[in-house]
Design an enzyme around this catalytic site. Structure first.
Site, mmCIF file in Angstrom:
data_model
loop_
_atom_site.group_PDB
_atom_site.id
_atom_site.type_symbol
_atom_site.label_atom_id
_atom_site.label_comp_id
_atom_site.label_asym_id
_atom_site.label_seq_id
_atom_site.Cartn_x
_atom_site.Cartn_y
_atom_site.Cartn_z
ATOM 1 N N LYS A 175 0.802 -1.229 0.000
ATOM 2 C CA LYS A 175 0.000 0.000 0.000
ATOM 3 C C LYS A 175 0.834 1.279 0.000
ATOM 4 O O LYS A 175 0.420 2.290 -0.575
ATOM 5 C CB LYS A 175 -0.946 0.022 1.205
ATOM 6 C CG LYS A 175 -2.152 -0.877 1.050
ATOM 7 C CD LYS A 175 -3.077 -0.697 2.255
ATOM 8 C CE LYS A 175 -4.408 -1.368 2.015
ATOM 9 N NZ LYS A 175 -5.423 -0.958 2.996
ATOM 10 N N ASP A 184 -10.289 3.689 1.705
ATOM 11 C CA ASP A 184 -10.650 3.241 3.061
ATOM 12 C C ASP A 184 -11.356 4.368 3.812
ATOM 13 O O ASP A 184 -12.206 4.117 4.668
ATOM 14 C CB ASP A 184 -9.397 2.833 3.848
ATOM 15 C CG ASP A 184 -8.854 1.490 3.387
ATOM 16 O OD1 ASP A 184 -9.630 0.694 2.829
ATOM 17 O OD2 ASP A 184 -7.647 1.247 3.573
ATOM 18 N N GLY A 244 -2.206 1.336 10.557
ATOM 19 C CA GLY A 244 -2.592 1.772 9.211
ATOM 20 C C GLY A 244 -4.080 2.080 9.106
ATOM 21 O O GLY A 244 -4.485 3.100 8.525
ATOM 22 N N ASN A 291 -3.791 4.250 22.285
ATOM 23 C CA ASN A 291 -3.048 3.115 21.743
ATOM 24 C C ASN A 291 -2.109 2.532 22.780
ATOM 25 O O ASN A 291 -1.631 3.241 23.662
ATOM 26 C CB ASN A 291 -2.244 3.567 20.515
ATOM 27 C CG ASN A 291 -1.765 2.387 19.692
ATOM 28 O OD1 ASN A 291 -2.541 1.480 19.409
ATOM 29 N ND2 ASN A 291 -0.497 2.377 19.312
ATOM 30 N N ARG A 330 2.971 5.754 18.734
ATOM 31 C CA ARG A 330 2.243 5.665 17.456
ATOM 32 C C ARG A 330 1.013 6.592 17.463
ATOM 33 O O ARG A 330 0.658 7.172 16.446
ATOM 34 C CB ARG A 330 1.827 4.226 17.171
ATOM 35 C CG ARG A 330 2.991 3.346 16.777
ATOM 36 C CD ARG A 330 2.499 1.963 16.433
ATOM 37 N NE ARG A 330 2.265 1.797 15.001
ATOM 38 C CZ ARG A 330 1.671 0.722 14.468
ATOM 39 N NH1 ARG A 330 1.253 -0.252 15.242
ATOM 40 N NH2 ARG A 330 1.497 0.634 13.172
HETATM 41 P P1 ATR Z 1 -3.618 -2.156 10.724
HETATM 42 O O1 ATR Z 1 -2.917 -1.750 9.478
HETATM 43 O O2 ATR Z 1 -4.688 -3.202 10.497
HETATM 44 O O3 ATR Z 1 -4.115 -1.000 11.513
HETATM 45 P P2 ATR Z 1 -1.302 -2.402 12.428
HETATM 46 O O4 ATR Z 1 -0.700 -1.236 11.758
HETATM 47 O O5 ATR Z 1 -0.456 -3.609 12.708
HETATM 48 O O6 ATR Z 1 -2.538 -2.961 11.601
HETATM 49 O O7 ATR Z 1 -1.978 -1.911 13.804
HETATM 50 C C1 ATR Z 1 -2.514 -2.786 14.729
HETATM 51 C C2 ATR Z 1 -3.110 -1.995 15.890
HETATM 52 O O8 ATR Z 1 -3.613 -2.919 16.865
HETATM 53 C C3 ATR Z 1 -2.078 -1.125 16.618
HETATM 54 O O9 ATR Z 1 -2.722 0.010 17.128
HETATM 55 C C4 ATR Z 1 -1.640 -2.066 17.750
HETATM 56 O O10 ATR Z 1 -1.111 -1.397 18.872
HETATM 57 P P3 ATR Z 1 0.486 -1.043 18.922
HETATM 58 O O11 ATR Z 1 0.668 0.141 18.031
HETATM 59 O O12 ATR Z 1 0.748 -0.752 20.357
HETATM 60 O O13 ATR Z 1 1.183 -2.276 18.411
HETATM 61 C C5 ATR Z 1 -2.967 -2.701 18.118
HETATM 62 N N1 ATR Z 1 -2.772 -3.977 18.824
HETATM 63 C C6 ATR Z 1 -2.444 -5.164 18.286
HETATM 64 N N2 ATR Z 1 -2.354 -6.113 19.262
HETATM 65 C C7 ATR Z 1 -2.621 -5.486 20.432
HETATM 66 C C8 ATR Z 1 -2.703 -5.918 21.815
HETATM 67 N N3 ATR Z 1 -2.465 -7.196 22.157
HETATM 68 N N4 ATR Z 1 -3.033 -4.987 22.753
HETATM 69 C C9 ATR Z 1 -3.275 -3.696 22.418
HETATM 70 N N5 ATR Z 1 -3.215 -3.238 21.129
HETATM 71 C C10 ATR Z 1 -2.895 -4.120 20.174
#
Ligand code: ATR
Length: 282
Positions: free
Chosen positions: A69, A105, A134, A155, A160
């Protein structure tokens, strides 16, 4: 003269899991169009050469998914303001011989909320967004475009969330997880963009009690369709909006550009995709 079949594709690595072929295939059939929508599995190191031969392969456009992307932008002649703001493209088409990119999106997210919670944007000026990846970027951008006065991004990794504030400006508030109860008390819309609650992931375990009555809870996770978060929202008497409509609505602009018909997100389309979700995630 023989007319060439209009062909589009989803470009990703891997692309086996993508539901886009099912979705566009449904519309091609429904509107009786002589077109095709294929999967194109392209490894990152092959993306530039694949795109150099894109028109030559007969494609009129396509969709882009993980992990391309962002990197696809270097292969395009023009991108929309939205895609520029996202730094990511999910839809391609040709315009006057130029290969263009957009990020749909954002409109997909907004159209899903408009359909599931009509008038939501008149009922709240602030929103709480969980997650800062993302998907959150498109959600936050869409909410700001709709004129929200404050979008609080909560978050696990605070940096982030803070990066989104830096990207989109002072209407975005980056907040740690501990701030959630207080923030929920001040909003009528909560959006989950984290992967928590997705099939194979732990549930998103938060207390929805502080949300005022009449609040809307939207999960952009759609496998499963009914996430634990949405179940908890319904149990509290809140309006729950699932994430499938975002997938369906983001596909509309691409289909229209490639095949010349603006497709409807109908109950039949939704049922078609739901059946696939249930079949693959029993
Ligand atoms: P996408 O593109 O689908 O948004 P991503 O960029 O990998 O995927 O983002 C995943 C999101 O889920 C992030 O906000 C991540 O938090 P971090 O930035 O702290 O990694 C969140 N996330 C994933 N697993 C998590 C968990 N076990 N607890 C809290 N947040 C989680």
């Amino acid at each position: 003269m023989t007319l060439q079949l209009r062909k589009a594709c989803i470009i990703g690595y891997p692309v086996k899991h993508s539901r886009s072929p099912l979705l566009h295939g449904h519309w091609l059939h429904e509107y009786g169009l002589d077109g095709a929508y294929e999967r194109a599995e392209v490894a990152p190191e092959d993306l530039a050469s694949f795109m150099a031969g894109f028109a030559g392969k007969g494609y009129v456009g396509g969709n882009v998914t993980v992990p391309h992307k962002e990197s696809i932008m270097a292969c395009l002649d023009a991108v929309t303001e939205t895609a520029q703001a996202m730094g990511a493209v999910n839809t391609l088409w040709f315009e006057g011989g130029r290969l263009c990119g957009d990020n749909t999106d954002v409109v997909g997210f907004l159209a899903n909320l408009d359909e599931g919670a009509p008038g939501w944007d008149a009922r709240t000026r602030t929103v709480v967004v969980l997650g800062a990846g993302g998907a959150a970027k498109a959600v936050v951008y869409g909410l700001l475009q709709r004129g929200m006065e404050r979008v609080a991004v909560v978050n696990r990794s605070f940096e982030r969330a803070d990066a989104l504030r830096e990207r989109f400006g002072s209407r975005v508030l980056a907040a740690p997880w501990e701030a959630l109860p207080a923030l929920l008390g001040e909003t009528k819309l909560l959006v989950n963009t984290t992967s928590l609650g997705m099939s194979g992931q732990p549930p998103l375990a938060i207390d929805l009690e502080p949300l005022p009555s009449g609040a809307v809870v939207n999960d952009i996770v759609y496998v499963p369709l009914e996430t634990p978060l949405l179940t908890a929202a319904r149990a509290r008497g809140l309006l729950a909006v699932d994430g499938l409509g975002m997938l369906l609505h983001q596909a509309v602009p691409g289909f229209e550009r490639w095949f010349g018909v603006r497709p409807q997100v109908s109950a039949a389309l939704r049922a078609h995709i739901v059946a696939d979700i249930v079949r693959t995630n029993p």
